[in-house]
Design a protein around this motif. Structure first.
Motif, short mmCIF file in Angstrom:
data_model
loop_
_atom_site.label_atom_id
_atom_site.label_comp_id
_atom_site.label_asym_id
_atom_site.label_seq_id
_atom_site.Cartn_x
_atom_site.Cartn_y
_atom_site.Cartn_z
N SER A 238 56.02 39.31 16.63
CA SER A 238 54.71 38.94 17.17
C SER A 238 54.72 37.54 17.75
N TYR A 239 55.33 36.61 17.03
CA TYR A 239 55.39 35.23 17.52
C TYR A 239 56.24 35.15 18.79
N GLN A 240 57.32 35.90 18.83
CA GLN A 240 58.18 35.89 20.02
C GLN A 240 57.44 36.47 21.23
N LEU A 241 56.54 37.41 21.00
CA LEU A 241 55.77 37.99 22.09
C LEU A 241 54.66 37.06 22.58
N GLY A 242 54.39 36.00 21.83
CA GLY A 242 53.40 35.03 22.29
C GLY A 242 52.15 34.93 21.45
N ALA A 243 52.11 35.57 20.29
CA ALA A 243 50.93 35.44 19.43
C ALA A 243 50.73 33.98 19.05
N PRO A 244 49.49 33.48 19.09
CA PRO A 244 49.23 32.09 18.72
C PRO A 244 49.26 31.86 17.22
N GLY A 245 49.44 32.94 16.46
CA GLY A 245 49.49 32.83 15.02
C GLY A 245 49.25 34.16 14.37
N ALA A 246 49.04 34.13 13.07
CA ALA A 246 48.84 35.36 12.31
C ALA A 246 47.79 35.14 11.24
N ILE A 247 47.08 36.23 10.92
CA ILE A 247 46.16 36.28 9.79
C ILE A 247 46.53 37.55 9.05
N ALA A 248 47.31 37.43 7.99
CA ALA A 248 47.90 38.60 7.37
C ALA A 248 48.14 38.35 5.89
N ALA A 249 48.06 39.39 5.09
CA ALA A 249 48.13 39.26 3.63
C ALA A 249 49.41 38.61 3.16
N ILE A 250 50.52 38.88 3.84
CA ILE A 250 51.80 38.34 3.41
C ILE A 250 51.80 36.81 3.43
N LEU A 251 50.96 36.23 4.27
CA LEU A 251 50.86 34.77 4.36
C LEU A 251 50.27 34.17 3.10
N THR A 252 49.48 34.96 2.40
CA THR A 252 48.85 34.52 1.15
C THR A 252 49.75 34.79 -0.04
N ALA A 253 50.51 35.88 0.04
CA ALA A 253 51.43 36.22 -1.06
C ALA A 253 52.65 35.31 -1.08
N ALA A 254 53.12 34.89 0.10
CA ALA A 254 54.31 34.04 0.21
C ALA A 254 54.08 33.00 1.30
N PRO A 255 53.19 32.06 1.07
CA PRO A 255 52.80 31.13 2.15
C PRO A 255 53.92 30.21 2.62
N GLY A 256 54.71 29.67 1.69
CA GLY A 256 55.75 28.73 2.08
C GLY A 256 56.76 29.32 3.06
N PRO A 257 57.42 30.44 2.70
CA PRO A 257 58.35 31.06 3.65
C PRO A 257 57.67 31.52 4.94
N SER A 258 56.41 31.94 4.86
CA SER A 258 55.69 32.37 6.06
C SER A 258 55.49 31.21 7.03
N VAL A 259 55.17 30.04 6.50
CA VAL A 259 55.05 28.85 7.34
C VAL A 259 56.40 28.48 7.94
N ARG A 260 57.45 28.59 7.15
CA ARG A 260 58.79 28.27 7.66
C ARG A 260 59.21 29.23 8.77
N LEU A 261 58.80 30.50 8.66
CA LEU A 261 59.07 31.46 9.73
C LEU A 261 58.38 31.03 11.01
N TRP A 262 57.11 30.69 10.93
CA TRP A 262 56.36 30.21 12.11
C TRP A 262 57.04 28.99 12.72
N ASP A 263 57.39 28.04 11.86
CA ASP A 263 58.03 26.80 12.34
C ASP A 263 59.36 27.09 13.01
N ALA A 264 60.13 28.01 12.44
CA ALA A 264 61.45 28.32 13.00
C ALA A 264 61.34 28.94 14.39
N VAL A 265 60.40 29.87 14.56
CA VAL A 265 60.21 30.47 15.88
C VAL A 265 59.74 29.41 16.87
N ALA A 266 58.80 28.56 16.45
CA ALA A 266 58.30 27.51 17.34
C ALA A 266 59.41 26.56 17.76
#
Length: 338
Positions: A238-266
């Motif tokens: 989704s991020y590679q396709l150009g999504a400006p972000g995400a609102i998804a349950a996994i972000l709440t269950a595992a926030p740290g790795p989810s933020v690192r995923l966003w940062d890595a793609v960016a």
């Protein structure tokens, strides 16, 4: 420590609400002379990882509002860029109006301007959605996350457009359409029409696992349309396709790795992003089932957060489900794998 969101020299706060087609000035406690802030500028703060946090309930079924600030602080400490309350992960469908207002007020107070707040609304009538939007417009929420009618009967396209037009006219808060209800799923053509015809609808939270629909929507949307991903298992794509972000349950269950995923793609670090994607996938496999709120809370509890319970009739986490959650979090290094 994260700095509060600011415009000019003034911390965001007070009792203003925002709309795409009006200009407002945020309450200014600094005495500085500020230029008007548009709804577009407020919405531009919505990007990255927006965690839809869980609503803590007691054994009695009452909301435990005392647990809200600790979860807010925990998520922000893990680096999330925004919070969403009262959505499906937050069991918003199970909240009365009074509970909804109390939860949003407690959440806004706990956030204290550090990140934007999205207010989820799950209701079946235009009047009820508008009433709930009106209840929170004084809290400085960045947007309403509005689910289409989730009962059996689907409005036709013209009625759906009017539904969102009436909601925005009634409360004046920008709207993200939460496109998740299987029997009331909105096709890209209709979503694009609504965003064109209703100025207050500024974007979509696109759910379900059909990446073709998501890709079509991203490709055809206007630059000002915000198309957030709620495809938990495919946030990397989704991020590679150009999504400006995400609102998804996994972000709440595992926030740290989810933020690192966003940062890595960016950062263009696709090797790190792919590794995080592959290790986050088992988390979604573990929580993405009918009692997801219970499982999401269990995942949080394993990381030291007191999350309370899910509200009945949502079933509690079974032992086999707990084992799967533990294994997934261990694979991310969030808990001991022993």
């Amino acid at each position: 420590e994260m700095e509060p969101l600011t415009y000019g020299n003034s911390v965001v706060g007070g009792t203003q609400y925002f709309s795409k087609d009006i200009k407002i000035v945020i309450n200014n406690t600094s005495g500085d002379d500020l230029s008007p802030v548009t709804g577009d500028e407020i919405m531009s703060q919505l990007k990255g990882v927006i965690a839809p946090f869980t609503t803590p309930f007691k054994e009695s079924g009452d909301i435990d509002l005392n647990l809200v600030p600790t979860q807010v602080d925990w998520l922000i400490a893990n680096g999330v860029h925004g919070l969403a309350a009262g959505g499906s992960t937050g069991e918003g469908h199970a909240l009365s109006r009074d509970e909804y207002r109390a939860l949003m007020a407690k959440t806004a107070d706990a956030i204290a301007g550090r990140v934007p707040l999205v207010a989820g609304i799950i209701a079946n009538s235009t009047a009820e959605v508008a009433a709930r939007g009106d209840l929170v417009k004084d809290l400085g929420v960045a947007a309403l996350q509005v689910t289409p009618p989730s009962y059996l009967f689907r409005p036709d396209d013209d009625a759906m457009v009017q539904h969102f037009r009436d909601i925005h006219a009634a409360c004046g808060v920008p709207i993200l359409i939460y496109n998740v209800v299987p029997w009331c799923y909105l096709a890209p053509d209709l979503l694009l029409r609504i965003m064109d015809e209703v100025p207050g609808v500024m974007g979509v939270k696109q759910s379900a696992g059909d990446m073709k629909l998501f890709a079509d929507l991203i490709r055809r949307a206007k630059p000002e349309n915000l198309i957030f991903s709620a495809v938990d298992a495919l946030l990397f794509s989704s991020y590679q396709l150009g999504a400006p972000g995400a609102i998804a349950a996994i972000l709440t269950a595992a926030p740290g790795p989810s933020v690192r995923l966003w940062d890595a793609v960016a950062a263009g670090d696709l090797e790190t992003a792919r590794d995080l994607h592959e290790r986050l996938m088992p988390v979604w496999d573990a929580i993405g089932v009918d009692n997801m709120p219970s499982l999401c809370k269990y995942a949080q509890s394993l990381q030291g957060l007191n999350t309370g319970l899910a509200r009945k009739p949502t079933s509690p986490a079974r032992d086999d489900q707990k084992a799967q959650v533990r294994a997934a979090l261990a694979g991310l290094g969030l808990i001991d794998g022993a």
